[in-house]
Structure formats: structure tokens, C-alpha cells
Design a protein around this motif. Sequence first.
Motif, short mmCIF file in Angstrom:
data_model
loop_
_atom_site.label_atom_id
_atom_site.label_comp_id
_atom_site.label_asym_id
_atom_site.label_seq_id
_atom_site.Cartn_x
_atom_site.Cartn_y
_atom_site.Cartn_z
N ILE A 184 0.86 -1.19 0.00
CA ILE A 184 0.00 0.00 0.00
C ILE A 184 0.90 1.23 0.00
N MET A 185 0.82 2.01 -1.08
CA MET A 185 1.66 3.20 -1.24
C MET A 185 0.92 4.42 -0.72
N LEU A 186 1.39 4.96 0.40
CA LEU A 186 0.73 6.10 1.02
C LEU A 186 1.25 7.41 0.44
N PRO A 187 0.42 8.46 0.46
CA PRO A 187 0.88 9.76 -0.04
C PRO A 187 1.88 10.41 0.90
N GLU A 188 2.64 11.34 0.37
CA GLU A 188 3.66 12.01 1.16
C GLU A 188 3.06 13.01 2.14
N ASP A 189 1.99 13.69 1.72
CA ASP A 189 1.47 14.81 2.49
C ASP A 189 0.74 14.41 3.76
N ASP A 190 -0.36 13.63 3.62
CA ASP A 190 -1.20 13.30 4.77
C ASP A 190 -1.63 11.84 4.70
N PRO A 191 -0.85 10.94 5.28
CA PRO A 191 -1.20 9.52 5.21
C PRO A 191 -2.46 9.17 5.98
N SER A 192 -2.89 10.03 6.90
CA SER A 192 -4.07 9.71 7.71
C SER A 192 -5.33 9.61 6.85
N ILE A 193 -5.45 10.48 5.85
CA ILE A 193 -6.62 10.44 4.97
C ILE A 193 -6.63 9.14 4.17
N ALA A 194 -5.46 8.76 3.66
CA ALA A 194 -5.36 7.53 2.87
C ALA A 194 -5.69 6.31 3.72
N ILE A 195 -5.19 6.27 4.94
CA ILE A 195 -5.47 5.12 5.81
C ILE A 195 -6.95 5.10 6.18
N GLY A 196 -7.55 6.26 6.37
CA GLY A 196 -8.98 6.31 6.63
C GLY A 196 -9.78 5.74 5.46
N THR A 197 -9.38 6.09 4.24
CA THR A 197 -10.03 5.54 3.04
C THR A 197 -9.83 4.04 2.95
N LEU A 198 -8.63 3.60 3.27
CA LEU A 198 -8.31 2.17 3.24
C LEU A 198 -9.18 1.39 4.23
N LEU A 199 -9.35 1.93 5.41
CA LEU A 199 -10.19 1.28 6.43
C LEU A 199 -11.64 1.19 5.98
N GLU A 200 -12.11 2.22 5.30
CA GLU A 200 -13.48 2.21 4.80
C GLU A 200 -13.65 1.16 3.71
N LEU A 201 -12.63 1.04 2.83
CA LEU A 201 -12.68 0.01 1.79
C LEU A 201 -12.62 -1.39 2.39
N GLN A 202 -11.86 -1.53 3.45
CA GLN A 202 -11.77 -2.83 4.11
C GLN A 202 -13.10 -3.19 4.76
N LYS A 203 -13.74 -2.21 5.36
CA LYS A 203 -15.01 -2.44 6.02
C LYS A 203 -16.11 -2.83 5.03
N LYS A 204 -16.12 -2.16 3.86
CA LYS A 204 -17.19 -2.39 2.89
C LYS A 204 -16.89 -3.53 1.93
N HIS A 205 -15.61 -3.68 1.56
CA HIS A 205 -15.28 -4.63 0.48
C HIS A 205 -14.21 -5.66 0.87
N ALA A 206 -13.72 -5.61 2.12
CA ALA A 206 -12.65 -6.53 2.55
C ALA A 206 -11.50 -6.53 1.54
N ILE A 207 -11.05 -5.34 1.18
CA ILE A 207 -10.08 -5.20 0.11
C ILE A 207 -8.73 -5.85 0.44
N ARG A 222 -7.22 9.96 -6.95
CA ARG A 222 -7.58 8.67 -7.52
C ARG A 222 -6.87 7.54 -6.80
N LEU A 223 -7.44 6.36 -6.93
CA LEU A 223 -6.92 5.15 -6.30
C LEU A 223 -6.59 4.13 -7.39
N LEU A 224 -5.36 3.67 -7.42
CA LEU A 224 -4.94 2.70 -8.43
C LEU A 224 -4.68 1.36 -7.77
N ILE A 225 -5.34 0.34 -8.28
CA ILE A 225 -5.20 -1.02 -7.74
C ILE A 225 -4.64 -1.93 -8.82
N THR A 226 -3.58 -2.64 -8.48
CA THR A 226 -2.96 -3.59 -9.41
C THR A 226 -3.21 -5.00 -8.88
N GLU A 227 -3.83 -5.82 -9.69
CA GLU A 227 -4.08 -7.19 -9.28
C GLU A 227 -2.89 -8.07 -9.61
#
Length: 231
Positions: A184-207, A222-227
Motif C-alpha cells: 500500500i503506497m501512502l501519499p507524502e502529504d497526509d497519510p491519515s486520509i489515505a489510511i482512513g479511506t483504506l479502512l473504509e474500503l476494508q469495512k465495505k469490500h474486505a479489500i 484517484r486510487l490505483l489497484i494492481t491485481e
Amino acid sequence: MKRSIWFWLCFIICIVFAVYFSVRIIMTGMGRTHISRIHNISISADTDDQDMSALIAAATVAPNTPTYDTDLTSLNARVSAVPGVRKSAVRRMPNGNLTVRASLYRAVALWTDGNEYFPLSGDGTIVRRPIETRNMGDIVFIGPVPNDVTEITKLSQNLIGHLDYIEWVENRRWNLHTFGGITIMLPEDDPSIAIGTLLELQKKHAILGKDIKTIDMRDNARLLITENNHK
């Protein structure tokens, strides 16, 4: 007449005290008094939840060592060299005994070289006192670390159970690596927002349980996912 008597009486008393203290000082310097020997070393630290055995060993001197023959600078250097000690001070007390005060690093996570785990303080100091295993609730870092890991450690607590280790990338941002092999590549500026988004995706989609290679969150827009590419 009375003034003369008081004068000579005070003079004699001063002479007696001067002789007494002079003799005590000389005897102390020659190691002939109780206070000229070290009978006890008091050791204290700013935390109660640390193993003090290494600190005690470093501060130990032989029983009945002459107090004024003890090099406090060398003794303090030994104490300061103990892994986990941030700073220390050694003081000689009026009774001849010594006090040692130490300020210890407080571990907030672990750091690993790939073989062993080491306590890591909030200011990025790796305490060179290895432990063999990690607990599943421990946050683990690898590679170089910056001077402050407090924020990313607190944020990563929300990912306990999924997070394998954290990596400092290009001396400016973080990558999170999961037990499932996702980077998981976090942004340089504010990783807290990204982790918050990640937690929401985990809660809804078990990403974090999906067959994914990378989740690129460096761009907040934007969010880029590589399978994983299985052949």
C-alpha cells in the motif's frame, strides 16, 4: 572582661571544630572513615516497565571501593552505553554512596533487520537490545526510519492483524506491506486520509483479503489497484 572571655571561648570552639573537620577530611581522603567507601548505589529510571538488569550491571562497583577513587565520568559512560539509555547522570552523595539516574527510550514499535526484532522509540532510535519474536499486535518497521515515527505508528494501529511491516520510501513517504502480500503506497502529504479511506474500503469490500499486488494511494484524487497476474 566578659567580652574577653566570650571571645576566647568562641575562638577555642572554632579551633576545635576546625581541627575536627580537618581530621575528618584527611581521614576521608585516606579512606579511613565510613563515608570514604561506597556501600550502596541507588539506581533509578524514568520508567518502571523496563528490564533494569543491564543498567544495574553497568553501574556496579566492587564493595567498599573508595568513593573518591571512583571515576564518575567513566562510570556514567558505562551507564550511558547500555542499550535503551537516552541519557544518564551519576552523583556522589555526602555519605559517600552514589546515585545513578537514567532516562530511557520508550519503545512505540519494533524494527527488524530480517532476523531479529529491536525496540524502536518514537524519535526513530533503534534500541540495540534484540528480541527473538514479535507479537501480532506489534507495529514493525524495516530499513531506514525518519526522526519521528509516532504518527504513522498510531495510524497503523488500525490495521493490526493485516499489517506485516512498514517501510520508509525515498526518504519522504511510507509503504505498508500486509501479511497477504499487498503493498500500500501512502501519499507524502497526509497519510491519515489515505489510511482512513483504506479502512473504509476494508469495512465495505474486505479489500485487504483480495488477490491484489498494490494499492497506490499517492494521488489523493484517484486510487490505483494492481491485481496479481497469475499465469
